[in-house]
Design a protein around this motif. Structure first.
Motif, short mmCIF file in Angstrom:
data_model
loop_
_atom_site.label_atom_id
_atom_site.label_comp_id
_atom_site.label_asym_id
_atom_site.label_seq_id
_atom_site.Cartn_x
_atom_site.Cartn_y
_atom_site.Cartn_z
N GLU A 1 -32.15 -26.13 -11.78
CA GLU A 1 -32.55 -24.81 -11.29
C GLU A 1 -31.86 -23.68 -12.05
O GLU A 1 -32.49 -22.68 -12.39
N ARG A 2 -30.59 -23.82 -12.31
CA ARG A 2 -29.85 -22.75 -12.97
C ARG A 2 -29.94 -22.84 -14.50
O ARG A 2 -29.50 -21.93 -15.19
N ARG A 3 -30.50 -23.94 -15.01
CA ARG A 3 -30.68 -24.07 -16.46
C ARG A 3 -31.94 -23.38 -16.94
O ARG A 3 -32.06 -23.07 -18.14
N VAL A 4 -32.89 -23.19 -16.04
CA VAL A 4 -34.23 -22.75 -16.42
C VAL A 4 -34.53 -21.38 -15.81
O VAL A 4 -34.37 -21.18 -14.61
N ILE A 5 -34.99 -20.47 -16.64
CA ILE A 5 -35.54 -19.20 -16.17
C ILE A 5 -37.05 -19.32 -16.14
O ILE A 5 -37.68 -19.63 -17.16
N GLN B 1 -32.08 -15.72 -25.59
CA GLN B 1 -31.94 -16.66 -26.71
C GLN B 1 -31.94 -18.11 -26.23
O GLN B 1 -30.96 -18.86 -26.44
N PRO B 2 -33.01 -18.56 -25.58
CA PRO B 2 -33.01 -19.92 -25.03
C PRO B 2 -33.04 -20.99 -26.13
O PRO B 2 -33.60 -20.78 -27.21
N MET C 1 -16.43 -12.08 -15.21
CA MET C 1 -16.66 -11.64 -16.59
C MET C 1 -17.96 -10.83 -16.65
O MET C 1 -18.97 -11.22 -16.07
N ALA C 2 -17.92 -9.71 -17.32
CA ALA C 2 -19.09 -8.84 -17.43
C ALA C 2 -20.17 -9.52 -18.25
O ALA C 2 -19.89 -10.24 -19.22
N ASP C 3 -21.40 -9.29 -17.86
CA ASP C 3 -22.54 -9.86 -18.58
C ASP C 3 -22.93 -8.91 -19.71
O ASP C 3 -23.38 -7.78 -19.45
N PRO C 4 -22.80 -9.33 -20.97
CA PRO C 4 -23.14 -8.44 -22.08
C PRO C 4 -24.63 -8.11 -22.15
O PRO C 4 -25.03 -7.13 -22.79
N ASN C 5 -25.45 -8.92 -21.48
CA ASN C 5 -26.89 -8.69 -21.50
C ASN C 5 -27.37 -7.76 -20.39
O ASN C 5 -28.55 -7.44 -20.31
N ARG D 1 -33.82 -9.58 -10.05
CA ARG D 1 -32.51 -9.28 -10.64
C ARG D 1 -31.48 -10.34 -10.21
O ARG D 1 -30.71 -10.85 -11.04
N SER D 2 -31.47 -10.69 -8.94
CA SER D 2 -30.54 -11.72 -8.46
C SER D 2 -30.82 -13.06 -9.12
O SER D 2 -29.89 -13.80 -9.49
N TYR D 3 -32.09 -13.38 -9.26
CA TYR D 3 -32.50 -14.64 -9.89
C TYR D 3 -31.96 -14.71 -11.32
O TYR D 3 -31.39 -15.73 -11.74
N LEU D 4 -32.13 -13.64 -12.08
CA LEU D 4 -31.65 -13.63 -13.46
C LEU D 4 -30.12 -13.65 -13.52
O LEU D 4 -29.53 -14.31 -14.38
N ASP D 5 -29.48 -12.94 -12.59
CA ASP D 5 -28.01 -12.92 -12.56
C ASP D 5 -27.45 -14.33 -12.34
O ASP D 5 -26.38 -14.66 -12.86
N GLU D 6 -28.16 -15.14 -11.57
CA GLU D 6 -27.69 -16.49 -11.29
C GLU D 6 -27.92 -17.46 -12.45
O GLU D 6 -27.45 -18.59 -12.40
N ARG D 7 -28.62 -16.99 -13.46
CA ARG D 7 -28.98 -17.88 -14.58
C ARG D 7 -28.47 -17.34 -15.91
O ARG D 7 -29.14 -17.46 -16.94
N LEU D 8 -27.28 -16.79 -15.88
CA LEU D 8 -26.70 -16.24 -17.10
C LEU D 8 -26.48 -17.31 -18.16
O LEU D 8 -26.49 -17.02 -19.36
N GLU D 9 -26.29 -18.55 -17.74
CA GLU D 9 -26.04 -19.65 -18.68
C GLU D 9 -27.29 -20.48 -18.95
O GLU D 9 -27.21 -21.54 -19.58
N ALA D 10 -28.45 -20.02 -18.51
CA ALA D 10 -29.69 -20.79 -18.70
C ALA D 10 -29.97 -20.98 -20.19
O ALA D 10 -29.80 -20.06 -20.99
#
Length: 208
Positions: free
Chosen positions: A119-123, A164-165, A1-5, A48-57
């Motif tokens: 880890e994936r919950r927190v940016i 929008q955390p 699924m494409a990331d709208p952000n 960029r990879s770090y943020l991509d892995e945390r789309l649901e953070a």
């Protein structure tokens, strides 16, 4: 699924790579003698990879500034080259140093996040996302100036607007003062590890 952000994240990272924040070293734009030739691009790709892995953070935790043992080389707040090696591909080191850089505060931060399976919950981010160092001493840290904090805060605010955390955490007094509404947690440096762990456990006890 494409990331709208994605367009907003791309714009944020492009602006970060071009930023001049006071007298800080912008590790996403500049390189020093201990850097690999493509070090700035490596660090930007890591972030960029770090943020991509945390789309649901659902949490953003903001520290003070990039440090010479951590984000200066990794591109990620509270994260050292040692952490990148643990994580593996696509993350890469950016220094020529024989041994990877390892940051004490980052080790504590990631230890707590891993303990809590968060880890994936927190940016992780920094109020000043570039590296403030002492004059002529690139391998040092200094307190950022008010002007640097103000310039860096603009990037934090953009990240918050994009993600929008549910929860915003200020790690340390500088971050908390710069971010109204942030929940304060003691910085893990300077004997703050125990208080940091307790604070993060309390704030992250509620699942997303």
């Amino acid at each position: 699924m494409a990331d709208p952000n994605k367009p907003a994240i791309d714009a944020l990272l492009a602006d970060l790579a071009a930023a001049h924040i006071g007298a800080t070293f912008n590790q996403f734009r500049d390189a020093g003698p201990d850097d690999l030739p493509d070090a700035p691009a490596i660090r930007l790709a890591n972030l960029r990879s770090y943020l991509d892995e945390r789309l649901e953070a659902d949490v953003v935790a903001v520290g003070e500034a990039a440090g010479y043992q951590g984000m200066r080389w990794s591109g990620i707040a509270f994260t050292s080259e040692f952490d990148l090696l643990r994580w593996g591909a696509p993350y890469r080191r950016s220094s020529r140093r024989a041994r990877p850089w390892k940051e004490p505060s980052g080790t504590i931060v990631h230890g707590v996040l891993e303990e809590l399976d968060a880890e994936r919950r927190v940016i992780l981010w920094n109020t000043v996302p570039t590296h403030p160092h002492l004059p002529a001493k690139p391998l040092s840290n200094r307190r950022p100036t008010q002007g640097e904090i103000a310039a860096g805060r603009a990037f934090v605010e953009r990240l918050i607007d994009i993600t929008q955390p549910r929860l915003l955490i200020g790690v340390g007094r500088i971050a908390c003062a710069a971010l109204p509404g942030a929940q304060y947690v003691r910085h893990p440096a300077q004997s703050g590890a125990t208080a940091f762990r307790l604070g993060m456990r309390a704030l992250l006890a509620t699942p997303p």
